[in-house]
Design an enzyme around this catalytic site. Structure first.
Site, PDB file in Angstrom:
ATOM      1  N   HIS A 149      33.718 -10.437  20.171  1.00  0.00           N
ATOM      2  CA  HIS A 149      34.788 -11.251  19.571  1.00  0.00           C
ATOM      3  C   HIS A 149      34.721 -11.288  18.049  1.00  0.00           C
ATOM      4  O   HIS A 149      35.680 -11.684  17.402  1.00  0.00           O
ATOM      5  CB  HIS A 149      34.723 -12.682  20.134  1.00  0.00           C
ATOM      6  CG  HIS A 149      35.145 -12.751  21.576  1.00  0.00           C
ATOM      7  ND1 HIS A 149      36.409 -13.140  21.962  1.00  0.00           N
ATOM      8  CD2 HIS A 149      34.490 -12.435  22.713  1.00  0.00           C
ATOM      9  CE1 HIS A 149      36.491 -13.079  23.285  1.00  0.00           C
ATOM     10  NE2 HIS A 149      35.344 -12.655  23.761  1.00  0.00           N
ATOM     11  N   ASP A 168      36.732 -12.310   9.783  1.00  0.00           N
ATOM     12  CA  ASP A 168      37.018 -12.936  11.069  1.00  0.00           C
ATOM     13  C   ASP A 168      37.299 -11.830  12.081  1.00  0.00           C
ATOM     14  O   ASP A 168      38.028 -10.877  11.749  1.00  0.00           O
ATOM     15  CB  ASP A 168      38.260 -13.839  10.944  1.00  0.00           C
ATOM     16  CG  ASP A 168      38.136 -15.118  11.750  1.00  0.00           C
ATOM     17  OD1 ASP A 168      37.467 -15.083  12.792  1.00  0.00           O
ATOM     18  OD2 ASP A 168      38.722 -16.137  11.341  1.00  0.00           O
TER      19      ASP A 168
END
Ligand code: ADQ
Length: 466
Positions: free
Chosen positions: A157, A365
């Site tokens: 992720h 991110d």
């Protein structure tokens, strides 16, 4: 259809109809588990005096969860240690914050072996196994060592760092080697996929085949980019709810005609919160005419409070917001409203919609779902503007947002001014292009994209994902 076993550090059992306050990821995974009568396995979040391997099996809203408690030393070394003080900073390009303690690495390996040992008896012959995130890199290897031959996939992720950066991790090669125990590894972006390719080619002498297979000697793994999305339908429903409408009305009323900029992030140094405040401060320095006409609402619930770097970022933000408010506030206006708490998803949707600008400025991110939620919550007839860091994975898909360099206060200040002045037609066109991606590549699409590759089918092509 094969049964699905999902493994992640924390298990989020469904909370009720429509997912309740469950996050988009948990909603998508729960739906997959329901369809395949699968199991969600992981840490309960509880600490036991001694690790026993006892599995707590529960069934709620059609989903079976299987959780185990960990010992305090496990939590210190595996979760707070190797996962959040070594891998998380390093994979977000913060070598300066990464701590390399051999005890952390040992605890990480021990817990992953314990997970493998506990999970293995639950695995049936045709099960598909899908492992999530940086807490669990070696789990697949340990399951294979215990004789598990099932199809197994791993999804990361967070970003995959450039190979020269990854080399600062002691035993980096051992960690990467564990990925070859899986049949499929998935990354959020093309950028992360290419960084993984670079490592394999430069460090392991491997090759990348045309079909996406990465080969080192006699081992290979299929590596794909499958960007995660939000549960768009569910979010649109939340955005139309009475709670969302109420939150919207209250925000508009308290804004009192001022333009609102919103930021919503876990309190984490990767999210670029200090840089965001400094960019906003730059705007206030440059444009006196804007004083009293806009404000920044920053919602940032604390996370990982046991880790020192998180305590430091929290203290830093308290003082920075205080300094900016001290310098610019007057009796009727406070430039930054800084809130350290969580909001239910429906209320959050109303708050996003009330904001003229969504300010999403992570320094790194994996994806960033807030950017996608902000887009989904907008009024199509009068949408707000998304300002998005180039270094969020979401920038690959949301390229019609105003893309900025989050390290540059000028860039942030200029983008806010541009967003405030943007004509309706341009706002609509940019929003529509972003919304197409949010609608088409939602969390269900992501799940199909990964699971079809894991099952050896070809449902989503690399072109779809780009
Ligand atoms: P996170 O780093 O947690 O996830 P993000 O993708 O932004 O980051 O997701 C955060 C979620 O938490 C969003 O759904 C948001 O609405 C919610 N949230 C944040 N603040 C909240 C608040 N105050 N109240 C209520 N909800 C709040 C990791 C990776 C990301 C990746 C995701 C999914 O770091 O890069 O996008 O996993 O893969």
């Amino acid at each position: 259809m094969s049964r699905l076993i999902i493994v992640s550090n924390r298990v989020q059992p469904p909370t009720g109809e429509g997912g309740g306050n469950q996050g988009g990821l948990a909603v998508a995974l729960s739906a997959a588990l329901r369809e395949s009568s699968g199991i969600w396995f992981g840490w309960s979040g509880e600490v036991a005096e001694q690790f026993t391997g006892h599995i707590n099996l529960r069934r709620a809203f059609g989903v079976t969860t299987a959780t185990v408690d960990l010992e305090e030393q496990d939590v210190d070394e595996y979760y707070n240690g190797y996962a959040n003080r070594t891998l998380w900073p390093l994979f977000h390009y913060r070598v300066d914050l990464a701590e390399f303690e051999s005890g952390f690495a040992e605890g990480y390996e021990r817990v992953n072996r314990r997970f493998a040992e506990t999970l293995q008896p639950l695995v049936e012959e045709d099960d598909l196994i899908w492992v999530h995130d940086y807490h669990m890199f070696p789990l697949g290897r340990f399951l294979r060592d215990r004789g598990v031959r099932n199809r197994m996939g791993f999804f990361l992720h967070i970003p995959w760092p450039p190979y020269r950066l990854l080399m600062s991790l002691p035993d980096h090669r051992e960690l990467v080697e564990t990925l070859f125990a899986y049949d499929v590894v998935g990354f959020q972006t093309q950028d992360s996929l290419e960084a993984f390719h670079d490592y394999v080619v430069h460090e392991m002498g491997g090759t990348v085949e045309e079909d996406g297979r990465v080969v080192v000697g006699d081992r290979s793994v299929l590596a794909r980019a499958c960007p995660i999305g939000i549960d768009t339908d569910n979010f649109l429903e939340a955005a139309r709810s009475p709670a969302a409408k109420d939150a919207y009305d209250r925000m508009r009323e308290s804004a009192n005609g001022r333009d609102m900029i919103v930021g919503v992030d876990r309190l984490d140094y990767s999210k670029g919160l200090q840089e965001r405040f400094l960019g906003y401060e730059r705007l206030l320095q440059q444009e006196e005419g804007l004083h009293g006409r806009l404000f920044l609402l920053q919602i940032a619930p604390p996370s990982r409070g046991d880790v020192q770097s998180y305590q430091e970022i929290r203290a830093g933000l308290d003082s920075l917001s205080g300094r900016i408010n001290g310098a610019y506030a007057d009796a009727e206006w406070v430039p930054i409203r800084y809130v350290n708490r969580g909001y239910p998803r429906d209320r959050l949707a109303g708050i996003y919609r009330a904001a003229r600008i969504g300010l999403v400025t992570p320094l790194r991110d994996g994806m960033n779902l807030v950017a996608k939620e902000y887009i989904a919550a907008q009024d199509p007839e009068d949408p707000g503007v998304l300002i998005l860091s180039r270094f969020a994975g979401a920038a690959e898909q949301l390229s019609d947002a105003l893309l900025i360099n989050p390290h540059s206060p000028e860039d942030i200040a200029d983008a806010i001014q541009k967003a405030l002045a943007m004509p309706l037609a341009e706002r609509k066109a940019r929003w529509r292009a972003c919304m197409d991606s949010v609608e088409q590549q939602d969390v269900m699409w992501w799940r199909r994209c990964f699971l079809s590759a894991l099952a050896g089918e070809e449902e989503c092509s690399q072109a779809d994902a780009a």
